[in-house]
Design a protein around this motif. Structure first.
Motif, short mmCIF file in Angstrom:
data_model
loop_
_atom_site.label_atom_id
_atom_site.label_comp_id
_atom_site.label_asym_id
_atom_site.label_seq_id
_atom_site.Cartn_x
_atom_site.Cartn_y
_atom_site.Cartn_z
N GLU A 1 32.24 -17.89 5.18
CA GLU A 1 30.92 -17.63 5.74
C GLU A 1 29.96 -17.20 4.63
O GLU A 1 30.31 -16.38 3.78
N VAL A 2 28.77 -17.76 4.64
CA VAL A 2 27.73 -17.39 3.68
C VAL A 2 27.04 -16.14 4.21
O VAL A 2 26.53 -16.14 5.34
N SER A 3 27.01 -15.12 3.41
CA SER A 3 26.43 -13.84 3.81
C SER A 3 24.95 -13.97 4.15
O SER A 3 24.22 -14.77 3.57
N ASP A 4 24.50 -13.17 5.10
CA ASP A 4 23.10 -13.17 5.50
C ASP A 4 22.16 -12.76 4.38
O ASP A 4 20.98 -13.09 4.41
N ASP A 5 22.66 -12.04 3.38
CA ASP A 5 21.78 -11.62 2.28
C ASP A 5 21.55 -12.74 1.26
O ASP A 5 20.78 -12.58 0.33
N ILE A 6 22.19 -13.90 1.45
CA ILE A 6 21.96 -15.07 0.61
C ILE A 6 20.80 -15.85 1.22
O ILE A 6 20.89 -16.34 2.34
N ASP A 7 19.69 -15.96 0.47
CA ASP A 7 18.51 -16.67 0.99
C ASP A 7 18.70 -18.19 0.99
O ASP A 7 18.37 -18.85 1.96
N ASP A 8 19.20 -18.73 -0.10
CA ASP A 8 19.33 -20.19 -0.25
C ASP A 8 20.79 -20.60 -0.20
O ASP A 8 21.50 -20.56 -1.21
N GLN B 1 26.17 -21.57 20.49
CA GLN B 1 26.38 -21.31 19.07
C GLN B 1 25.73 -20.00 18.68
O GLN B 1 24.81 -19.54 19.34
N PRO B 2 26.18 -19.41 17.57
CA PRO B 2 25.50 -18.24 17.05
C PRO B 2 24.05 -18.59 16.70
O PRO B 2 23.72 -19.76 16.49
N THR B 3 23.18 -17.59 16.61
CA THR B 3 21.78 -17.83 16.26
C THR B 3 21.67 -18.51 14.90
O THR B 3 20.90 -19.43 14.72
N ARG B 4 22.45 -18.03 13.95
CA ARG B 4 22.45 -18.63 12.62
C ARG B 4 23.85 -18.50 12.05
O ARG B 4 24.44 -17.43 12.07
N ALA B 5 24.37 -19.61 11.57
CA ALA B 5 25.70 -19.62 10.96
C ALA B 5 25.69 -20.54 9.76
O ALA B 5 25.12 -21.63 9.82
N ARG B 6 26.29 -20.08 8.66
CA ARG B 6 26.36 -20.90 7.45
C ARG B 6 27.75 -20.71 6.84
O ARG B 6 28.20 -19.58 6.66
N PHE B 7 28.39 -21.81 6.51
CA PHE B 7 29.72 -21.79 5.94
C PHE B 7 29.81 -22.79 4.80
O PHE B 7 29.16 -23.83 4.83
N VAL B 8 30.65 -22.48 3.79
CA VAL B 8 30.93 -23.42 2.72
C VAL B 8 32.43 -23.63 2.64
O VAL B 8 33.22 -22.75 3.00
#
Length: 118
Positions: free
Chosen positions: A92-99, A3-10
């Motif tokens: 994909e949730v951008s890396d510049d989104i902290d929360d 998997q990628p190191t960090r991945a966030r999706f909505v």
């Protein structure tokens, strides 16, 4: 495959047709009087640790349950199993989104009035 190191999706959840496919409750055993609300948005989070979490929220920030999955693909499959055609496209949730959790709730709230537009 790793998997990628960090991945966030909505993904937004539209109106469900038929019966609710998932039964998320507060605690175990399942208690119909403690059913969690149906989600307006799902958030998939995978980081350096093995596995991915699938979080469910209403547009008001109420938690609708969460589940652990071995891979991102398994988490996405679970979302399809629960929401079927009501599940919107993954963003994909951008890396510049902290929360990412707050982002998911706001994303749903901002789009709730225009549900038929997406």
């Amino acid at each position: 495959m790793s998997q990628p190191t960090r991945a966030r999706f909505v993904a937004l959840v539209g109106v469900l047709s038929g019966e609710r496919r998932a039964a998320h409750t507060a605690g175990y055993p399942l208690d119909p009087s403690k059913m969690l609300p149906v989600a307006d948005v799902v958030l998939l989070v995978a980081d350096a640790d093995p596995g991915a979490m699938l979080f469910r929220y209403t547009a008001y920030g109420e938690a609708g349950g969460d589940t652990w999955h071995a891979t991102i693909e398994e988490a996405r499959e679970q979302a399809v199993e629960e929401y079927g055609d009501a599940l919107g496209e993954w963003l994909e949730v951008s890396d510049d989104i902290d929360d990412a959790h707050m982002f998911a709730v706001r994303y749903a709230a901002d789009r709730l009035n225009g549900r038929g537009d997406w």
